[in-house]
Scaffold this motif. Sequence first.
Motif, PDB file in Angstrom:
ATOM      1  N   PRO A  87     -47.759 -46.701  57.025  1.00 44.61           N
ATOM      2  CA  PRO A  87     -48.250 -45.665  57.511  1.00 44.61           C
ATOM      3  C   PRO A  87     -47.253 -44.467  57.500  1.00 44.61           C
ATOM      4  N   GLY A  88     -47.478 -43.317  57.696  1.00 45.08           N
ATOM      5  CA  GLY A  88     -46.590 -42.115  57.645  1.00 45.08           C
ATOM      6  C   GLY A  88     -46.832 -41.172  56.431  1.00 45.08           C
ATOM      7  N   GLU A  89     -46.109 -40.503  56.227  1.00 48.45           N
ATOM      8  CA  GLU A  89     -46.024 -39.479  55.031  1.00 48.45           C
ATOM      9  C   GLU A  89     -44.705 -39.654  54.335  1.00 48.45           C
ATOM     10  N   ALA A  90     -44.773 -39.366  52.919  1.00 45.15           N
ATOM     11  CA  ALA A  90     -43.749 -39.470  52.003  1.00 45.15           C
ATOM     12  C   ALA A  90     -43.100 -37.920  52.152  1.00 45.15           C
ATOM     13  N   ARG A  91     -41.857 -37.878  51.793  1.00 41.52           N
ATOM     14  CA  ARG A  91     -40.948 -36.613  51.983  1.00 41.52           C
ATOM     15  C   ARG A  91     -41.827 -35.537  50.910  1.00 41.52           C
ATOM     16  N   VAL A  92     -41.475 -34.166  51.304  1.00 44.14           N
ATOM     17  CA  VAL A  92     -41.764 -33.313  50.283  1.00 44.14           C
ATOM     18  C   VAL A  92     -40.717 -32.588  49.837  1.00 44.14           C
ATOM     19  N   ASN A  93     -40.600 -32.403  48.553  1.00 44.75           N
ATOM     20  CA  ASN A  93     -39.404 -31.759  48.002  1.00 44.75           C
ATOM     21  C   ASN A  93     -39.734 -30.446  47.403  1.00 44.75           C
ATOM     22  N   THR A  94     -39.252 -29.295  47.847  1.00 43.02           N
ATOM     23  CA  THR A  94     -39.760 -28.119  47.405  1.00 43.02           C
ATOM     24  C   THR A  94     -38.819 -27.279  46.418  1.00 43.02           C
ATOM     25  N   LYS A  95     -39.578 -26.919  45.115  1.00 38.64           N
ATOM     26  CA  LYS A  95     -38.703 -26.313  44.148  1.00 38.64           C
ATOM     27  C   LYS A  95     -39.189 -24.858  44.453  1.00 38.64           C
ATOM     28  N   ILE A  96     -38.502 -24.045  44.446  1.00 42.01           N
ATOM     29  CA  ILE A  96     -38.565 -22.626  44.260  1.00 42.01           C
ATOM     30  C   ILE A  96     -38.054 -21.949  43.034  1.00 42.01           C
ATOM     31  N   PHE A  97     -39.054 -21.547  42.171  1.00 44.94           N
ATOM     32  CA  PHE A  97     -38.885 -21.257  40.844  1.00 44.94           C
ATOM     33  C   PHE A  97     -38.594 -19.702  40.719  1.00 44.94           C
TER      34      PHE A  97
ATOM     35  N   SER B  86     -35.295 -14.870  36.912  1.00 47.92           N
ATOM     36  CA  SER B  86     -33.948 -15.448  36.622  1.00 47.92           C
ATOM     37  C   SER B  86     -33.960 -16.821  35.978  1.00 47.92           C
ATOM     38  N   GLY B  87     -35.110 -17.404  36.059  1.00 50.33           N
ATOM     39  CA  GLY B  87     -35.322 -18.858  35.539  1.00 50.33           C
ATOM     40  C   GLY B  87     -34.563 -19.870  36.458  1.00 50.33           C
ATOM     41  N   VAL B  88     -34.129 -19.475  37.611  1.00 54.17           N
ATOM     42  CA  VAL B  88     -33.453 -20.467  38.471  1.00 54.17           C
ATOM     43  C   VAL B  88     -34.378 -21.228  39.489  1.00 54.17           C
ATOM     44  N   VAL B  89     -33.970 -22.515  39.472  1.00 51.09           N
ATOM     45  CA  VAL B  89     -34.760 -23.048  40.493  1.00 51.09           C
ATOM     46  C   VAL B  89     -33.947 -23.522  41.766  1.00 51.09           C
ATOM     47  N   THR B  90     -34.271 -23.142  42.846  1.00 46.56           N
ATOM     48  CA  THR B  90     -33.635 -23.659  44.118  1.00 46.56           C
ATOM     49  C   THR B  90     -34.528 -24.968  44.885  1.00 46.56           C
ATOM     50  N   GLU B  91     -33.915 -26.021  44.817  1.00 45.84           N
ATOM     51  CA  GLU B  91     -34.455 -27.247  45.470  1.00 45.84           C
ATOM     52  C   GLU B  91     -34.176 -27.325  47.053  1.00 45.84           C
ATOM     53  N   ILE B  92     -34.995 -27.896  47.888  1.00 48.74           N
ATOM     54  CA  ILE B  92     -34.832 -28.215  49.179  1.00 48.74           C
ATOM     55  C   ILE B  92     -35.593 -29.356  49.340  1.00 48.74           C
ATOM     56  N   ASN B  93     -34.803 -30.453  49.426  1.00 51.68           N
ATOM     57  CA  ASN B  93     -35.339 -31.917  49.351  1.00 51.68           C
ATOM     58  C   ASN B  93     -34.940 -32.591  50.761  1.00 51.68           C
ATOM     59  N   GLU B  94     -36.110 -33.129  51.270  1.00 52.31           N
ATOM     60  CA  GLU B  94     -36.321 -34.039  52.445  1.00 52.31           C
ATOM     61  C   GLU B  94     -35.695 -35.342  52.012  1.00 52.31           C
ATOM     62  N   SER B  95     -35.325 -35.936  53.285  1.00 51.16           N
ATOM     63  CA  SER B  95     -34.994 -37.390  53.065  1.00 51.16           C
ATOM     64  C   SER B  95     -35.901 -38.498  53.035  1.00 51.16           C
ATOM     65  N   GLY B  96     -36.984 -38.265  53.851  1.00 52.95           N
ATOM     66  CA  GLY B  96     -38.022 -39.404  53.653  1.00 52.95           C
ATOM     67  C   GLY B  96     -37.864 -40.284  54.764  1.00 52.95           C
ATOM     68  N   PRO B  97     -38.824 -41.196  54.912  1.00 42.71           N
ATOM     69  CA  PRO B  97     -38.827 -42.068  56.105  1.00 42.71           C
ATOM     70  C   PRO B  97     -37.773 -43.236  55.872  1.00 42.71           C
ATOM     71  N   ALA B  98     -37.201 -43.911  56.901  1.00 40.00           N
ATOM     72  CA  ALA B  98     -36.214 -44.780  56.680  1.00 40.00           C
ATOM     73  C   ALA B  98     -36.804 -46.098  56.531  1.00 40.00           C
ATOM     74  N   LEU B  99     -36.164 -47.035  55.501  1.00 42.38           N
ATOM     75  CA  LEU B  99     -36.480 -48.387  55.401  1.00 42.38           C
ATOM     76  C   LEU B  99     -35.630 -49.425  55.895  1.00 42.38           C
ATOM     77  N   SER B 100     -36.168 -50.390  56.671  1.00 41.13           N
ATOM     78  CA  SER B 100     -35.248 -51.495  57.326  1.00 41.13           C
ATOM     79  C   SER B 100     -34.796 -52.353  56.034  1.00 41.13           C
ATOM     80  N   ALA B 101     -33.733 -53.298  56.783  1.00 42.18           N
ATOM     81  CA  ALA B 101     -33.102 -54.283  55.862  1.00 42.18           C
ATOM     82  C   ALA B 101     -34.257 -55.401  55.630  1.00 42.18           C
ATOM     83  N   ASP B 102     -35.186 -55.521  56.534  1.00 45.25           N
ATOM     84  CA  ASP B 102     -36.110 -56.657  56.554  1.00 45.25           C
ATOM     85  C   ASP B 102     -37.102 -56.263  55.108  1.00 45.25           C
TER      86      ASP B 102
END
Length: 305
Positions: free
Chosen positions: A82-92, A96-112
């Motif tokens: 359940p839940g949603e994967a992270r979204v990584n936004t790339k601003i092109f 200039s041809g330069v890409v600026t990235e804004i990257n999310e961390s994502g849901p946590a995973l347990s050791a189990d």
Amino acid sequence: MVYAVYLNPTIDKTVYIDSLRVGGTNRVGKVLSQGGGKAVNLAVTLHQMDVPVTVCGFLYKGNSRLIRQSLIGISTSLWEFPGEARVNTKIFDQQSGVVTEINESGPALSADILKQFEATFLPQIQKDDMVVLTGSLPPGCPADYYAHLIEKLPCRVAVDADGETLAQAVEKAPFLIKPNRDELSMLTGLPLETEAELLSAGRDLLARGVSVCAISLGSRGALILDASHAYRALPLTLEADSTVGAGDSMMAGLCAGLLEGKDLGEALRLGSAAAAASLLQPGTGAGDMECIARLLPEIQIQQIQ
């Protein structure tokens, strides 16, 4: 078989803007959302090359559709939560041809969950396979997790990561690593301005047990070296649609070439052609085999050592 480990599933959102104004109002020309992440980009490129590949890891039900669409026709072994994967936004910035990235961390995973993943994943792997550990680790996953997997895997392992994750993995002597200049500089603590400095840093990693070190240099091409040889790939002049995903396609080409038994120079040629083909695609898309084959003869490879 290549196994691509996908621990931190991602939606890549590419936003096209004529000219990015930091602190100002920006009008969006086009938005492209794709199932992404390094493992997906790598797997799609390998699939285009007819290299058998399986993506192993996790999905989240809230937005898994886009990721599954990207993986149509590709073998997968994915647990869905359940839940949603992270979204990584790339601003092109198209001017200039330069890409600026804004990257999310994502849901946590347990050791189990990680233990359960290993119990399913590790028994699949055979000595002749190659496993690619690529991308950032999600919250809850220790920085040495790739290093932990390398110790347990019976086959050649390729790593495309950065920071402490890469540093820990290098200590376990993976077969192949593919840092870019900044990642290699962070790993070594050196500025690495010249080719000689880059090669010296690569040789230091070989001395620590890495078998092959490929160094991607963006618009300046790439280097590859092992204990006996070193090569450079000269860059092509291309009008890139987006640079995001090109490094993943390069890793796919390198893995494909090395699995086929090509020498370092020819593996670098294939990796460079795959990266160049990716540059011509929108968003984080991979080039098809026809495009890669067309670019292959244009890649100039020079032996350094």
